[in-house]
Design a protein around this motif. Structure first.
Motif, mmCIF file in Angstrom:
data_model
loop_
_atom_site.group_PDB
_atom_site.id
_atom_site.type_symbol
_atom_site.label_atom_id
_atom_site.label_comp_id
_atom_site.label_asym_id
_atom_site.label_seq_id
_atom_site.Cartn_x
_atom_site.Cartn_y
_atom_site.Cartn_z
ATOM 1 N N VAL A 138 4.484 10.327 -13.438
ATOM 2 C CA VAL A 138 3.034 10.234 -12.777
ATOM 3 C C VAL A 138 2.531 11.416 -12.463
ATOM 4 C CG1 VAL A 138 1.596 9.190 -10.878
ATOM 5 C CG2 VAL A 138 3.299 7.616 -11.860
ATOM 6 N N LEU A 139 1.350 11.698 -12.908
ATOM 7 C CA LEU A 139 0.846 13.162 -12.489
ATOM 8 C C LEU A 139 -0.433 12.953 -11.749
ATOM 9 C CD1 LEU A 139 0.554 14.161 -16.430
ATOM 10 C CD2 LEU A 139 2.127 14.639 -14.812
ATOM 11 N N ASP A 140 -0.775 13.832 -10.795
ATOM 12 C CA ASP A 140 -1.975 14.220 -10.170
ATOM 13 C C ASP A 140 -3.158 14.565 -11.028
ATOM 14 O OD1 ASP A 140 -1.526 17.038 -10.345
ATOM 15 O OD2 ASP A 140 -1.085 17.361 -8.346
ATOM 16 N N PRO A 141 -4.077 14.743 -10.572
ATOM 17 C CA PRO A 141 -5.429 15.265 -11.503
ATOM 18 C C PRO A 141 -5.183 16.696 -11.994
ATOM 19 C CG PRO A 141 -6.193 13.992 -9.394
ATOM 20 C CD PRO A 141 -4.863 14.239 -9.187
ATOM 21 N N ALA A 142 -4.373 17.410 -11.507
ATOM 22 C CA ALA A 142 -4.175 19.168 -11.919
ATOM 23 C C ALA A 142 -3.006 18.854 -12.985
ATOM 24 C CB ALA A 142 -3.966 19.711 -10.895
ATOM 25 N N GLY A 143 -2.270 17.665 -13.190
ATOM 26 C CA GLY A 143 -1.203 17.650 -13.981
ATOM 27 C C GLY A 143 0.129 17.758 -13.478
ATOM 28 N N ASN A 144 0.286 17.958 -12.272
ATOM 29 C CA ASN A 144 1.744 18.050 -11.354
ATOM 30 C C ASN A 144 2.167 16.602 -11.384
ATOM 31 O OD1 ASN A 144 1.277 20.922 -10.801
ATOM 32 N ND2 ASN A 144 -0.283 20.268 -9.728
ATOM 33 N N SER A 145 3.710 16.468 -11.721
ATOM 34 C CA SER A 145 4.243 15.386 -11.868
ATOM 35 C C SER A 145 4.722 15.039 -10.287
ATOM 36 C CB SER A 145 5.562 15.286 -12.671
ATOM 37 O OG SER A 145 6.456 16.541 -12.210
ATOM 38 N N VAL A 146 5.175 13.873 -10.052
ATOM 39 C CA VAL A 146 5.336 13.306 -8.777
ATOM 40 C C VAL A 146 6.927 14.326 -8.669
ATOM 41 C CG1 VAL A 146 6.284 11.496 -7.482
ATOM 42 C CG2 VAL A 146 4.191 11.213 -8.749
ATOM 43 N N ASN A 147 7.048 14.652 -7.517
ATOM 44 C CA ASN A 147 8.152 15.260 -6.925
ATOM 45 C C ASN A 147 9.278 14.423 -7.028
ATOM 46 O OD1 ASN A 147 10.066 16.925 -5.797
ATOM 47 N ND2 ASN A 147 8.698 17.867 -4.363
ATOM 48 N N ALA A 148 10.650 14.947 -7.788
ATOM 49 C CA ALA A 148 11.729 13.933 -7.670
ATOM 50 C C ALA A 148 12.452 13.616 -6.481
ATOM 51 C CB ALA A 148 12.583 14.354 -8.917
ATOM 52 N N SER A 149 12.226 14.757 -5.637
ATOM 53 C CA SER A 149 12.832 14.583 -4.234
ATOM 54 C C SER A 149 11.967 13.937 -3.276
ATOM 55 C CB SER A 149 13.290 16.082 -3.581
ATOM 56 O OG SER A 149 12.147 16.876 -3.491
ATOM 57 N N GLY A 150 10.994 13.434 -3.506
ATOM 58 C CA GLY A 150 9.995 12.637 -2.714
ATOM 59 C C GLY A 150 9.367 11.504 -3.267
ATOM 60 N N ASN A 151 9.975 10.964 -4.400
ATOM 61 C CA ASN A 151 9.190 9.786 -5.000
ATOM 62 C C ASN A 151 9.653 8.491 -4.675
ATOM 63 O OD1 ASN A 151 11.819 9.987 -6.079
ATOM 64 N ND2 ASN A 151 11.391 9.228 -7.944
ATOM 65 N N LYS A 165 0.815 -1.123 -0.017
ATOM 66 C CA LYS A 165 0.145 0.239 0.077
ATOM 67 C C LYS A 165 0.962 1.247 0.057
ATOM 68 C CE LYS A 165 -4.229 -1.592 2.210
ATOM 69 N NZ LYS A 165 -5.311 -1.520 3.308
ATOM 70 N N LEU A 166 0.854 2.212 -1.068
ATOM 71 C CA LEU A 166 1.556 3.438 -1.297
ATOM 72 C C LEU A 166 0.633 4.536 -1.009
ATOM 73 C CD1 LEU A 166 4.554 4.036 -3.587
ATOM 74 C CD2 LEU A 166 2.726 5.556 -3.656
ATOM 75 N N ARG A 167 0.881 5.166 -0.189
ATOM 76 C CA ARG A 167 0.003 6.433 0.308
ATOM 77 C C ARG A 167 0.910 7.825 -0.535
ATOM 78 N NH1 ARG A 167 -4.426 7.394 2.918
ATOM 79 N NH2 ARG A 167 -4.577 9.758 3.770
ATOM 80 N N PHE A 168 0.020 8.505 -1.264
ATOM 81 C CA PHE A 168 0.821 9.823 -1.680
ATOM 82 C C PHE A 168 0.406 10.932 -0.759
ATOM 83 C CE2 PHE A 168 0.801 7.353 -5.576
ATOM 84 C CZ PHE A 168 1.667 7.633 -6.192
ATOM 85 N N SER A 169 0.772 12.102 -0.851
ATOM 86 C CA SER A 169 0.687 13.408 -0.224
ATOM 87 C C SER A 169 -0.729 13.843 -0.492
ATOM 88 C CB SER A 169 1.946 14.186 -0.202
ATOM 89 O OG SER A 169 1.980 14.653 -1.702
ATOM 90 N N GLU A 170 -1.405 13.685 -1.567
ATOM 91 C CA GLU A 170 -2.619 14.192 -1.971
ATOM 92 C C GLU A 170 -3.543 13.299 -2.554
ATOM 93 O OE1 GLU A 170 -1.954 16.404 -5.991
ATOM 94 O OE2 GLU A 170 -0.387 17.266 -4.569
ATOM 95 N N ARG A 171 -4.803 13.674 -2.956
ATOM 96 C CA ARG A 171 -5.582 12.689 -3.550
ATOM 97 C C ARG A 171 -4.988 12.930 -5.279
ATOM 98 N NH1 ARG A 171 -7.280 17.384 -2.588
ATOM 99 N NH2 ARG A 171 -8.329 16.745 -0.548
ATOM 100 N N MET A 172 -5.226 11.367 -5.618
ATOM 101 C CA MET A 172 -4.860 11.198 -6.959
ATOM 102 C C MET A 172 -5.613 11.113 -7.863
ATOM 103 S SD MET A 172 -1.434 11.899 -6.519
ATOM 104 C CE MET A 172 -0.561 11.021 -8.022
ATOM 105 N N ILE A 173 -7.115 11.278 -7.715
ATOM 106 C CA ILE A 173 -7.991 10.828 -8.512
ATOM 107 C C ILE A 173 -9.490 11.478 -8.112
ATOM 108 C CG2 ILE A 173 -8.850 8.545 -7.500
ATOM 109 C CD1 ILE A 173 -9.511 7.648 -10.484
ATOM 110 N N HIS A 174 -10.194 12.284 -8.907
ATOM 111 C CA HIS A 174 -11.465 12.814 -8.767
ATOM 112 C C HIS A 174 -12.661 11.782 -9.109
ATOM 113 C CE1 HIS A 174 -9.473 16.350 -7.102
ATOM 114 N NE2 HIS A 174 -9.312 16.738 -8.379
#
Length: 749
Positions: free
Chosen positions: A729-742, A625-634
């Motif tokens: 990988v993108l969040d729903p707003a089109g922001n890519s995963v942070n390279a320093s926190g992936n 189970k991998l948890r992101f810092s924000e919602r990844m789908i609406h």
């Protein structure tokens, strides 16, 4: 009290005025000012200038801050300004677009339409220039004009005026560029107590005195032509002295001074020869007033100013050059600036009050109140036969008229009463409701519920995507009908960064509810109401926000509607309003209201992982189970929005829309370390036969479940499991995963 004395009748006369100054702590002060015409060898004393405090503008407020575009939709602007010297302030309003109802006073109303009824979209600047007769202060605020509405940018206030208004500002500045009389220095006060012709003890001073006298006489002889006057404000409110001078035979002398509309002034002339006096509101519109006697007698003239600047001239019909002096003071007669409306023309106004069915109503309380702080006027009456009428009202002043009755929504209209000397009952007729030329159906008082205030505001911009929604109703409501009908829809049509086709469709009309539905009551926590059930707040659940984008050009606008389940809103007494629920302006009711939200530029990162094992009873086997810092789908009412929804699997955090779980698994690299030695990877989760799906047990939609192939034995309890997420990988707003926190790791359990 006013005393004048002319020391010499010709040449360069001295002018002495004793003017009663303003009160301080209930004690009157008297100041004596003495001036004389300056010659080549004389200068006015400037060592002790009277310090004048510049007017301070505290704010410009707008009511309402948003409105539709129609002849009836107006915004009232009010400026709050003070003057530390208690000087009378004069106001000049200007607008770069639209139409102002008045250009003077503390309050004005603005319409987005031009005088010809046309709309000019863009940014309009409303400016006010304020002066105290000596110094100027300015303030401006911007309004955004769109085809479907206007919005005041309350954060745009500045002390500058736009380039289009610089000429107006310069004209006022030029009017005020006149030297001020200074209080006498200590030396002058001493000399005033000595005889004017007392011989000096200094031979040099005697010589200089003689030279100055000769120079004064020469200047008097040379002054044979008409000259522009110098205007000296004396100590005290609106006191002016026009410098002593001469008028050549058969010529004229113009003058002007700043005045207050409808204020009564006293002009005191002291002249050696007869003159004819002319006064007016412009240099080209001067009217004969009276003939002034000569022989140094004081001639008093009272008049009422008809503008902010009064012009005049003295005309000599005598062939001999004569001298003059003029002192101008406001009369003791009360004026509108002093809360007395006796000098303002009186008029009448009337009207009818209707309900929603165009039936005239009895028992409605109608109140009229002046919006001009300088003109006190407030009256009320009760309708009989649906009619109200008022007499003795001030013409030319903004009046707020309200109609109210228990069980009905109060209505308001603001009007400037017109002169009505003929007594025509239609000149100032202002109906509430009705379909004739004197009223509008939407302004009828109503017993149906309506929304009178909203947050975010109508046409608001810069709204947070996770905003709460507040609706205030005109009366206590049936709460369930409000919750059942609340919805948020797309107002504009947009394709988000994560999509390759239209993501949300909008109608671009507040009159339509055909846009893509986004959220209804299920996206919010239980609505909270105030104690009398007139105000409700809808707050998003943690997993819900309004879909936005990292690109400002792709961010949708949204609209709020109360039509989700048919739109039948009930008040507590059961009365229903089924459409056009929003009454947010003085104009017509509206079906919806719109607003704009902010972009989202926050990159997601990996918060944690949980490596499960089949050995410890995991039903999913060696799953992660991998948890992101924000919602990844609406999961909106019109479909899900997430990275990879356009079929680009490298952008997907997990399976959605056109991206399969096996393809999304390629975005995760797995490494297993046992006792410090790598035993697996780094390998893509897809190459190990795994899948990537969103965890349906996580209501926040932040968790991705990496499911292994059936029967896989990838790691043991205690092994260190490391997961690296692709930065594609993108969040729903089109922001890519942070390279320093992936990347994240955890020991398997």
């Amino acid at each position: 009290m006013l005393s004048l004395s002319l020391i010499s009748a010709c040449g360069s006369p001295d002018f002495s005025a004793n003017v009663q100054a303003g009160k301080s702590n209930d004690t009157q002060q008297s100041t004596t000012v003495k001036t004389s015409q300056t010659t080549n060898n004389e200068t006015t004393n400037s060592n002790n200038p009277i310090k004048n405090n510049k007017p301070v503008i505290h704010s410009i407020s707008a009511n309402p801050t948003n409105t539709a575009v129609s002849p009836d939709d107006k915004i009232t602007f009010t400026v709050v300004a003070t003057d530390a010297d208690n000087d009378t302030l004069r106001y000049t309003w200007s607008a770069t677009k639209g139409t102002l109802s008045a250009t003077g006073g503390e309050v004005t109303s603005w319409s987005p339409l031009r005088g010809d009824g046309q709309l000019e979209v863009g940014t309009a600047t409303i400016s006010v220039i304020i002066h105290d007769g000596k110094e100027i202060s300015t303030n401006s605020v911007n309004i955004q004009i769109q085809a479907d509405g206007v919005s005041v940018d309350t954060n745009s206030q500045t002390d500058k005026v736009p380039a289009e208004l610089q000429k107006t500002l310069e004209a006022i500045q030029n009017q005020l560029k006149s030297p001020q009389v200074n209080p006498p220095s200590q030396e002058e006060k001493t000399s005033e107590n000595q005889p004017e012709d007392k011989p000096s003890q200094d031979n040099t001073s005697n010589t200089e005195h003689a030279t100055n006298t000769q120079s004064n006489q020469q200047n008097s002889e040379d002054q044979k032509t008409t000259t522009e006057p110098t205007i000296y404000p004396l100590i005290g409110l609106e006191h002016y002295k026009i410098t002593p001078g001469t008028i050549a035979g058969s010529s004229e002398q113009p003058f002007m001074f700043m005045s207050t509309y409808n204020k009564v002034y006293s002009l005191d002339f002291q002249n050696s020869l007869p003159f004819d006096l002319y006064l007016g509101s412009s240099q080209n519109n001067l009217q004969y007033v009276k003939s002034l006697s000569g022989n140094n007698s004081i001639s008093n003239t009272s008049f009422t100013a008809s503008s902010g600047t009064t012009y005049g001239k003295l005309v000599s019909s005598n062939q001999t050059t004569g001298s003059y002096s003029v002192l101008i003071t406001p009369s003791a007669t009360p004026s509108p600036e002093e809360d007395d409306i006796s000098v303002i023309e009186r008029t009448t106004f009337n009207g009818l009050v209707y309900d929603d069915t165009s039936t005239s109503l009895d028992g409605v309380t109608v109140t009229a109140k002046s919006l001009n702080s300088s003109v006190a006027y407030e009256v009320s009456t009760v309708t009989a036969g649906g009619t109200y009428a008022f007499n003795n009202a001030p013409a030319g002043i903004q009046i707020e008229i309200t109609a109210s009755r228990n069980g009905y929504t109060t209505r308001r209209r603001v009007e400037v009463l017109k002169s009505n000397k003929t007594g025509d009952p239609t000149t100032n007729r202002y109906d509430f409701g009705g379909s004739g030329p004197y009223g509008d159906t939407f302004n009828a008082i109503s017993d149906q519920p309506e929304v009178t205030m909203v947050t975010p505001g109508r046409n608001a911009s810069g709204v947070s995507p996770n905003t709460s929604f507040v609706l205030r109703f005109s009366e206590p409501m049936d709460r369930q009908t409000v919750a059942d009908n609340f919805e948020v829809r797309a107002y504009t049509t947009k394709t988000l960064s994560v999509d390759n086709k239209t993501t949300l469709s909008g109608s671009n009309s507040i009159s339509s509810t055909s846009g893509s539905p986004v959220w209804d009551k299920t996206a919010f926590t239980t609505p909270t109401w105030n104690s009398d059930h007139t105000e409700v707040t809808f707050s998003f659940r943690e997993e819900r926000i309004l879909p936005t984008d990292r690109d400002s050009d792709l961010v949708p606008d949204y609209q709020v509607s109360l039509k989700r389940q048919g739109g039948n809103l009930k008040d507590k007494s059961g009365i229903i309003r089924s459409s056009k629920h929003f009454k947010l302006t003085d104009g017509d009711f509206e079906e919806t209201y719109k607003f704009s939200i902010n972009t989202d530029n926050q990159k997601p990162s990996v918060s944690s992982i949980n490596a499960q094992t089949s050995e410890n009873g995991s039903g999913d086997g060696d799953a992660i189970k991998l948890r992101f810092s924000e919602r990844m789908i609406h999961y909106t009412l019109s479909g899900s929005i997430a990275g990879g929804m356009a079929g680009v699997s490298s952008q997907a955090a997990a399976a959605n829309n056109s991206t399969y779980a096996e393809n999304a698994a390629n975005n995760y690299l797995i490494t297993v370390v046992r006792n410090g030695i790598p035993v697996l990877g780094p390998s893509s989760w897809a190459s190990l036969g795994g899948r990537a799906v969103f965890d349906t047990n996580d209501p926040t939609h932040k968790t991705v479940l990496l499911l292994p192939a059936s029967g896989s034995d990838l790691y043991k309890p205690g092994d260190n499991v490391i997961v690296e997420v692709s930065t594609s990988v993108l969040d729903p707003a089109g922001n890519s995963v942070n390279a320093s926190g992936n990347t994240a790791s955890a020991n398997a359990s």
